[in-house]
Design a protein around this motif. Structure first.
Motif, PDB file in Angstrom:
ATOM      1  N   ALA A  80      36.765  29.662  48.354  1.00 60.97           N
ATOM      2  CA  ALA A  80      38.003  29.191  47.699  1.00 60.97           C
ATOM      3  C   ALA A  80      37.882  28.034  46.703  1.00 60.97           C
ATOM      4  CB  ALA A  80      38.942  28.545  48.879  1.00 60.97           C
ATOM      5  N   LEU A  81      38.657  28.132  45.501  1.00 63.78           N
ATOM      6  CA  LEU A  81      38.269  27.059  44.586  1.00 63.78           C
ATOM      7  C   LEU A  81      38.673  25.755  44.944  1.00 63.78           C
ATOM      8  CD1 LEU A  81      39.632  28.408  41.259  1.00 63.78           C
ATOM      9  CD2 LEU A  81      37.437  27.691  41.721  1.00 63.78           C
ATOM     10  N   ARG A  82      37.768  24.763  44.621  1.00 65.39           N
ATOM     11  CA  ARG A  82      38.139  23.181  44.996  1.00 65.39           C
ATOM     12  C   ARG A  82      37.746  22.402  43.823  1.00 65.39           C
ATOM     13  NH1 ARG A  82      35.467  23.268  51.145  1.00 65.39           N
ATOM     14  NH2 ARG A  82      36.227  25.414  51.405  1.00 65.39           N
ATOM     15  N   ARG A  83      38.327  21.254  43.824  1.00 65.59           N
ATOM     16  CA  ARG A  83      37.976  20.386  42.768  1.00 65.59           C
ATOM     17  C   ARG A  83      36.529  19.809  43.138  1.00 65.59           C
ATOM     18  NH1 ARG A  83      42.522  15.944  41.325  1.00 65.59           N
ATOM     19  NH2 ARG A  83      44.315  17.463  40.896  1.00 65.59           N
ATOM     20  N   ALA A  84      35.796  19.776  41.840  1.00 65.10           N
ATOM     21  CA  ALA A  84      34.548  19.237  41.993  1.00 65.10           C
ATOM     22  C   ALA A  84      34.594  17.574  41.639  1.00 65.10           C
ATOM     23  CB  ALA A  84      33.745  19.747  40.839  1.00 65.10           C
ATOM     24  N   SER A  85      33.450  16.873  41.670  1.00 68.33           N
ATOM     25  CA  SER A  85      33.481  15.577  41.430  1.00 68.33           C
ATOM     26  C   SER A  85      33.680  15.246  40.087  1.00 68.33           C
ATOM     27  CB  SER A  85      32.344  14.859  42.070  1.00 68.33           C
ATOM     28  OG  SER A  85      31.216  15.415  41.334  1.00 68.33           O
ATOM     29  N   LYS A  95      28.936  26.849  46.540  1.00 61.72           N
ATOM     30  CA  LYS A  95      28.276  26.043  45.148  1.00 61.72           C
ATOM     31  C   LYS A  95      27.896  27.227  44.465  1.00 61.72           C
ATOM     32  CE  LYS A  95      29.104  21.845  46.518  1.00 61.72           C
ATOM     33  NZ  LYS A  95      30.676  21.558  46.567  1.00 61.72           N
ATOM     34  N   ARG A  96      28.349  28.246  44.419  1.00 60.73           N
ATOM     35  CA  ARG A  96      27.945  29.549  43.465  1.00 60.73           C
ATOM     36  C   ARG A  96      28.948  29.638  42.236  1.00 60.73           C
ATOM     37  NH1 ARG A  96      27.572  34.969  45.838  1.00 60.73           N
ATOM     38  NH2 ARG A  96      29.514  34.232  46.870  1.00 60.73           N
ATOM     39  N   PHE A  97      29.935  29.022  42.219  1.00 61.86           N
ATOM     40  CA  PHE A  97      30.677  29.060  41.285  1.00 61.86           C
ATOM     41  C   PHE A  97      31.196  27.902  40.520  1.00 61.86           C
ATOM     42  CE2 PHE A  97      31.127  32.872  43.835  1.00 61.86           C
ATOM     43  CZ  PHE A  97      31.326  33.962  42.780  1.00 61.86           C
ATOM     44  N   LEU A  98      31.322  27.738  39.196  1.00 62.19           N
ATOM     45  CA  LEU A  98      31.843  26.627  38.711  1.00 62.19           C
ATOM     46  C   LEU A  98      32.918  27.288  37.714  1.00 62.19           C
ATOM     47  CD1 LEU A  98      28.993  24.235  37.479  1.00 62.19           C
ATOM     48  CD2 LEU A  98      30.391  23.752  39.154  1.00 62.19           C
ATOM     49  N   GLN A 141      40.231  32.594  40.397  1.00 65.55           N
ATOM     50  CA  GLN A 141      40.053  32.987  42.059  1.00 65.55           C
ATOM     51  C   GLN A 141      39.808  34.447  42.060  1.00 65.55           C
ATOM     52  OE1 GLN A 141      39.521  30.465  44.665  1.00 65.55           O
ATOM     53  NE2 GLN A 141      38.799  32.399  45.487  1.00 65.55           N
ATOM     54  N   GLN A 142      40.621  35.187  41.368  1.00 64.35           N
ATOM     55  CA  GLN A 142      40.361  36.786  41.474  1.00 64.35           C
ATOM     56  C   GLN A 142      39.045  37.263  41.223  1.00 64.35           C
ATOM     57  OE1 GLN A 142      43.692  37.841  38.964  1.00 64.35           O
ATOM     58  NE2 GLN A 142      45.084  37.958  40.574  1.00 64.35           N
ATOM     59  N   LEU A 143      38.440  36.634  40.035  1.00 68.08           N
ATOM     60  CA  LEU A 143      37.213  36.945  39.638  1.00 68.08           C
ATOM     61  C   LEU A 143      36.041  36.496  40.685  1.00 68.08           C
ATOM     62  CD1 LEU A 143      37.015  35.965  35.913  1.00 68.08           C
ATOM     63  CD2 LEU A 143      37.286  38.364  36.810  1.00 68.08           C
ATOM     64  N   THR A 148      32.281  38.304  44.632  1.00 64.61           N
ATOM     65  CA  THR A 148      31.792  37.904  46.204  1.00 64.61           C
ATOM     66  C   THR A 148      31.847  39.122  46.770  1.00 64.61           C
ATOM     67  OG1 THR A 148      32.944  35.789  46.237  1.00 64.61           O
ATOM     68  CG2 THR A 148      32.380  36.654  48.390  1.00 64.61           C
ATOM     69  N   TRP A 149      32.902  39.997  46.434  1.00 61.68           N
ATOM     70  CA  TRP A 149      32.851  41.415  47.168  1.00 61.68           C
ATOM     71  C   TRP A 149      31.736  42.119  46.623  1.00 61.68           C
ATOM     72  CZ3 TRP A 149      33.920  45.969  44.895  1.00 61.68           C
ATOM     73  CH2 TRP A 149      33.923  47.213  46.048  1.00 61.68           C
ATOM     74  N   ALA A 150      31.565  42.301  45.304  1.00 64.73           N
ATOM     75  CA  ALA A 150      30.493  43.185  44.685  1.00 64.73           C
ATOM     76  C   ALA A 150      29.175  42.964  45.157  1.00 64.73           C
ATOM     77  CB  ALA A 150      30.742  42.753  43.254  1.00 64.73           C
TER      78      ALA A 150
END
Length: 163
Positions: A80-85, A95-98, A141-143, A148-150
């Motif tokens: 799930a997307l969350r704000r970074a610092s 921590k696999r996506f930015l 988030q869809q990407l 993740t699924w792939a």
């Protein structure tokens, strides 16, 4: 284990950041009155309003008693997307996506850049594994969900044997 919707996770993240900003301002309240105090008061008023707005939205997403924002973020999916610092930058719990919106002066302004780091952003890898462009945060988030699924065994038929 509780399952939370993306909207609830986002609201919890917004509330946690609004609360952290408010607490940071309280920790740095000027001792003396004057121009510095007036500037601080202005920032504090804005942060307090943002906190009230975030809390109102958060409470509206939960019928009855709302769990703490910490509980929601703790039990949210790692993707799930969350704000970074960093301001304007978003990441996932694993921590696999930015992701971040392009700057207004960029030719892709209004869109988002998404980076996928197969071994994680904190690894000593000079470049992301995949770099994509998304239309908005929901598309990001869809990407993330599709990548993740792939990259899981569920994406491959059982009769295919990998070597």
């Amino acid at each position: 284990m509780n399952t939370y919707t993306p909207a609830q996770v986002t609201a919890a993240d917004e509330l946690a950041h609004a609360n952290a900003h408010l607490m940071d301002l309280l920790d740095h309240e000027p001792i003396t009155y004057g121009a510095a105090y007036d500037q601080w008061q202005k920032e504090f008023d804005g942060a307090y309003t943002a906190h009230e707005t975030a809390e109102s939205l958060y409470r509206s997403l939960f019928p009855g008693d709302a769990p703490t924002a910490f509980d929601v973020l703790t039990h949210a999916p790692l993707t799930a997307l969350r704000r970074a610092s960093l301001p304007g930058v978003w990441t996932t719990g694993d921590k696999r996506f930015l992701a971040a919106p392009y700057a207004k002066r960029n030719t892709r302004a209004g869109r988002w850049t998404v980076e996928y780091w197969a071994r994680g952003v904190l690894e000593d890898t000079p470049r992301p594994t995949v770099k994509l462009v998304a239309t908005d945060r929901e598309h990001v988030q869809q990407l993330i969900d599709q990548i993740t699924w792939a990259t899981t065994d569920g994406a491959r038929p059982a009769d295919i044997v990998t070597r």
